[in-house]
Design an enzyme around this catalytic site. Structure first.
Site, PDB file in Angstrom:
ATOM      1  CE  LYS A  77     -35.141  33.490  22.102  1.00  0.00           C
ATOM      2  NZ  LYS A  77     -35.271  32.445  21.082  1.00  0.00           N
ATOM      3  CG  ASP A 108     -34.845  28.189  17.794  1.00  0.00           C
ATOM      4  OD1 ASP A 108     -34.089  27.588  18.571  1.00  0.00           O
ATOM      5  OD2 ASP A 108     -34.816  29.431  17.652  1.00  0.00           O
TER       6      ASP A 108
HETATM    7  C1  GLC Z   1     -31.885  31.695  22.799  1.00  0.00           C
HETATM    8  C2  GLC Z   1     -32.593  30.513  23.464  1.00  0.00           C
HETATM    9  C3  GLC Z   1     -32.366  29.234  22.676  1.00  0.00           C
HETATM   10  C4  GLC Z   1     -32.727  29.435  21.221  1.00  0.00           C
HETATM   11  C5  GLC Z   1     -31.958  30.624  20.656  1.00  0.00           C
HETATM   12  C6  GLC Z   1     -32.286  30.905  19.200  1.00  0.00           C
HETATM   13  O1  GLC Z   1     -30.519  31.507  22.907  1.00  0.00           O
HETATM   14  O2  GLC Z   1     -32.129  30.360  24.790  1.00  0.00           O
HETATM   15  O3  GLC Z   1     -33.114  28.180  23.217  1.00  0.00           O
HETATM   16  O4  GLC Z   1     -32.443  28.284  20.498  1.00  0.00           O
HETATM   17  O5  GLC Z   1     -32.244  31.779  21.425  1.00  0.00           O
HETATM   18  O6  GLC Z   1     -33.614  31.252  19.015  1.00  0.00           O
END
Ligand code: GLC
Length: 430
Positions: free
Chosen positions: A147, A183
């Protein structure tokens, strides 16, 4: 191949995704190489009886928040305070130490302005929404940033240690990380605190991922939540736009599913098809919400983005492209979710609540509906046994809940002898 066909996901495609997903899940669980992380969260679902007040730091993207939650037991809880902060690009791409000191400072701001009883021992739930190789409930190393984060010196390091050290440097040695959670895990915990049928957590926002509660196979064994890291699932057919988007991304060949589903990338795909650089997922939502006869909003947005949209046909085409891309995203998500649910309950013999959160799921005008329709295509009437519930801001609250369950275990691991602690001890002993 025309554009429509290249973004199409048929029922047959969904069935194939489910099969491949199961295979990847099995491989991941048995420690073989797999595109799915299948990372144990070292936590089970809460029982609903956890009590006390806990702090959570929720970091999942450029916005993060600090909250304080009071758990009352009996599945009841109350948010005592929330503060939202934004991380700028310098911080997410600079040094890791600076990033964690910044986080600790914001916890400090929060404690000063919101939380009660500062100075006494506090346990913190740390929601860290990146792929982490978790080694215990309060330890885990970052596998790889996702991200858009690039802070140096964090990949391969224990993020709990980094946060505890930063807290201590900021004079907050009385606050310790009691639980490190993804999360998805927080979202699952937040809902399951009051809903025993909840056994899957999903995020479809900037990134996408899911976790599930694995029932113990042998009696007497403990249940464990598994962070699937489904964003990295790679058994999907990619078209030329997907490949181009991947080439231009910060993490080529990683997060293949995420690049077809999540808010960070959906707009970029539409931009590639329509030849517009700054297309965002929010533009997509706005365009797909336009039901006016002349598609005037589509015209206005396209105008701003420099896409030709003078004729009704051109506007319809723009809307159609957005629709194709977001529909594919919702159908891939449905197939992945179907795979997760049938992994824990192959015959759908019991009811399941899926706790879900994230901007794409919540804000896109048709995403949730299309995802549910796709589940119905896959399962027929049995789909009604799967209840998808929007669990807003559960990731932080859930971290606090998991911290509550883990709290008793952390202090003896730390050499903690500050004045305030002795004081807290005295008060507790009164
Ligand atoms: C990305 C991260 C993951 C998280 C997801 C949603 O895929 O790698 O850990 O849960 O974003 O935020």
């Amino acid at each position: 191949m025309d554009i429509k066909e290249s973004f199409l996901i048929t029922l047959g495609d969904m069935r194939k995704i489910i099969k491949d997903f199961h295979r990847e899940m099995e491989k991941g669980l048995s420690g073989r190489k797999s595109s799915l992380g299948m990372i144990p969260a070292y936590a089970a679902r809460p029982t609903g009886s956890e009590k006390g007040s806990f702090i959570a730091l929720d970091l999942g993207g450029t916005n993060f928040r600090v909250i304080e939650v009071e758990l009352k037991g009996g599945g009841k809880s109350r948010i005592l305070g929330v503060k939202n902060f934004t991380l700028n690009k310098n911080i997410i791409t600079g040094s890791g130490e600076r990033l964690f000191l910044f986080l600790a400072s914001r916890v400090n701001d929060f404690i000063k302005s919101e939380a009660q009883g500062s100075g006494r021992r506090r346990e913190l739930g740390f929601t860290f929404s990146f792929p982490v190789n978790q080694t215990g409930i309060a330890s885990g190393t970052l596998v790889k940033w996702t991200k858009g984060f690039r802070a140096k010196g964090v990949e391969g390091a224990d993020v709990v240690k980094l946060l505890n050290e930063a807290l201590a440097k900021k004079g907050l040695g009385n606050i310790k990380v009691a639980a490190l959670v993804n999360d998805t895990v927080g979202t699952l915990a937040a809902r399951s605190y009051s809903d025993r049928a909840c056994d899957v957590g999903v995020i479809i926002g900037t990134g996408t991922n899911a976790c599930c509660a694995e029932r113990p196979r042998t009696s007497g064994a403990d249940e464990m939540i598994i962070n699937i890291e489904w964003g990295n699932f790679n058994k999907l057919r990619r078209n030329s736009y997907d490949k181009e988007l991947d080439r231009r991304s910060e993490n080529p060949s990683h997060q293949v599913l995420e690049k077809m589903v999540s808010g960070m990338y959906l707009g970029g795909l539409a931009g590639l098809v329509l030849g517009a650089g700054s297309f965002s997922s929010r533009h997509m939502s706005e365009i797909e919400s336009d039901v006016s006869r002349g598609l005037s909003r589509v015209g206005a947005i396209a105008g701003r983005l420099g896409i030709r949209a003078a004729t009704p046909m051109e506007r319809r085409f723009i809307k159609e492209v957005c629709c194709l891309i977001s529909t594919r995203a919702s159908r891939i998500s449905a197939a992945a979710l179907a795979a997760v649910v049938t992994k824990i309950d192959p015959k759908l013999s019991r009811r399941h609540t899926v706790a879900i959160d994230g901007s794409v799921y919540e804000k896109h005008p048709h995403f949730a509906k299309r995802m549910k329709l796709a589940l119905r295509e896959i399962f027929g009437s049995k789909a009604s046994g799967i209840r998808i519930v929007l669990t807003k801001d559960g990731s932080g609250k859930g971290a606090a809940i998991i911290a509550a369950a883990a709290a008793s275990k952390i202090w003896r691991h730390h050499d903690y002898k500050s004045e305030s602690d002795r004081h807290a001890g005295e008060v507790a002993g009164e």
